[in-house]
Each structure stands twice: as structure tokens, then as C-alpha cells.
Design an enzyme around this catalytic site. Structure first.
Site, PDB file in Angstrom:
ATOM      1  CD  GLU A  44      -2.508   1.411   2.646  1.00 14.97           C
ATOM      2  OE1 GLU A  44      -2.812   2.549   3.022  1.00 14.97           O
ATOM      3  OE2 GLU A  44      -2.765   0.379   3.297  1.00 14.97           O
ATOM      4  NE  ARG A  48      -0.363   8.606   5.216  1.00 13.47           N
ATOM      5  CZ  ARG A  48      -0.295   8.027   6.407  1.00 13.47           C
ATOM      6  NH1 ARG A  48       0.743   8.267   7.191  1.00 13.47           N
ATOM      7  NH2 ARG A  48      -1.236   7.201   6.812  1.00 13.47           N
ATOM      8  CE  LYS A 131      -7.174   2.738   6.424  1.00 16.86           C
ATOM      9  NZ  LYS A 131      -6.057   3.587   5.933  1.00 16.86           N
TER      10      LYS A 131
END
Length: 207
Positions: A44, A48, A131
Site C-alpha cells: 500500500e 502522502r 480498514k
């Protein structure tokens, strides 16, 4: 892996999904290679940093890697991540706009949830895999156990504060298919160190 119903298969690939914040694009491919060599194939890449989309492209060149985008917060980011080759999408939360776009795109989608309302919003969109984020800040294992009870048909990937030491407790929950964590690829770690940490993560078993 690009079928709309295979997010569970992706989650079951290994006990841990590495959560990667790519600051140095020059190390993106070797990090992916080290993780895959250690047995962690699902990667993943969080959106960011400015290098995230390019990192996804480079990691996709690694044989065996299943690369997805994390920290996806809106449809524009989702489409950009898909265009970059993402094979799945992870978000920190769930809005109707993002959820609808993900379902329409038919990309395997793992939205973040923190409470029962989030789960119900996801279920309204036909989603059953979530999640739990931020996992420790939201009450840890006891909190997810309480949430999972009425939503027995759902499966979860706790992320946020999860570590090698507490992962087995999370994995002991029947509805937890894997955990997400950044400890397997710490900043500044060598490829050899990352491979070692990945191998240890693959051996994690329910407590």
C-alpha cells in the site's frame, strides 16, 4: 488481480500489508523488491508524498507485487491512482462520493471505518471489507470486537498503531484477515533489513 470482488483475496495474501510513505523515489523499486522477497506481496503506497504515484508505477514493475494506493480521500485521487496502475484502493475514511466512485470503477476497495455508522454507510454501497483506522486510537482490539459483533458478515484490516508485538492479538479475531503496518519498511532501512522484517511479518500467527 483486478476483479471487483477480490479485495478479500488481496487481504488474505499475507498477515501484514506494508503501509509505505515514499519520500525517496530512488528507493521505491528496491523497497518493493525487498518486501516481495520477504513474502509480503501486497503493498500500500500512501498518497502522502509527491512521489506516490510514480512510486506505484515503479513498484508495479516488480514481479509478484500487488501494488495499491492508500490515503485516497476523493474520486480525483482514486482515478489518478488507478491511472498509475493501482490494483486496489485504501482510504482513511468513507464518504458516499468516494465509495460510489470506487464501486463504479470496479477497483478492489478497502475504505477506512471508525464506528458503526461508517460500516453501515459502506454496507449501503455493497461493501463488506473495511480498514479499522486508526486502530489503537479508536480503542484497540476491544473496540473492534464490539463493532464486529453486530456486523458479523464484515471483514477487517486494522491499521494505525499496529506493530509486530500486538499484531497477533488482532489476527486472533476471526473477522480480521490481515493488519496494516509501517514497521516492516522503516525509513532508512536497508533492503536486507526490510526483507528480514517482511519474513518475520509473514510468520505472525494469531495469539
Amino acid at each position: 488481480m483486478s476483479a471487483p470482488d477480490n479485495i478479500e483475496a488481496i487481504m488474505r495474501t499475507a498477515p501484514v500489508i506494508p503501509v509505505l510513505v515514499v519520500e525517496d523515489i530512488g528507493h521505491a523499486r528496491e523497497t518493493a523488491e525487498a518486501l516481495v522477497e520477504g513474502g509480503l506481496k501486497v503493498l500500500e503506497v500512501t498518497l502522502r508524498t509527491e512521489h506516490a504515484l510514480e512510486a506505484i508505477k515503479r513498484m508495479n514493475l516488480v514481479p509478484g507485487a500487488i501494488v495499491g494506493a492508500g490515503t485516497v480521500t476523493n474520486p480525483d485521487q482514486l482515478h489518478a491512482a488507478v491511472d498509475a496502475g493501482s490494483e486496489f484502493i485504501v482510504s482513511p475514511g468513507l464518504t458516499e462520493k468516494l465509495g460510489t466512485a470506487a464501486v463504479k470503477s470496479r477497483i478492489p476497495f478497502l475504505p477506512g471505518i471508525a464506528n458503526s455508522g461508517d460500516i453501515m454507510r459502506g454496507m449501503d454501497l455493497g461493501l463488506k471489507h473495511f480498514k479499522f483506522f486508526p486502530a489503537m486510537a479508536n480503542g484497540g482490539v476491544p473496540a473492534l470486537k464490539s463493532l464486529a459483533a453486530p456486523f458479523f458478515q464484515c471483514k477487517f484490516c486494522p491499521t494505525g498503531g499496529v506493530s509486530a508485538s500486538n499484531a497477533p492479538e488482532w489476527l486472533a479475531m476471526e473477522q480480521v484477515l490481515c493488519v496494516g503496518g509501517s514497521w516492516v519498511a522503516p525509513a532508512g532501512a536497508s533492503p536486507e533489513e526490510i526483507t528480514r522484517l517482511a519474513k518475520e511479518a509473514c510468520e505472525l500467527a494469531p495469539a
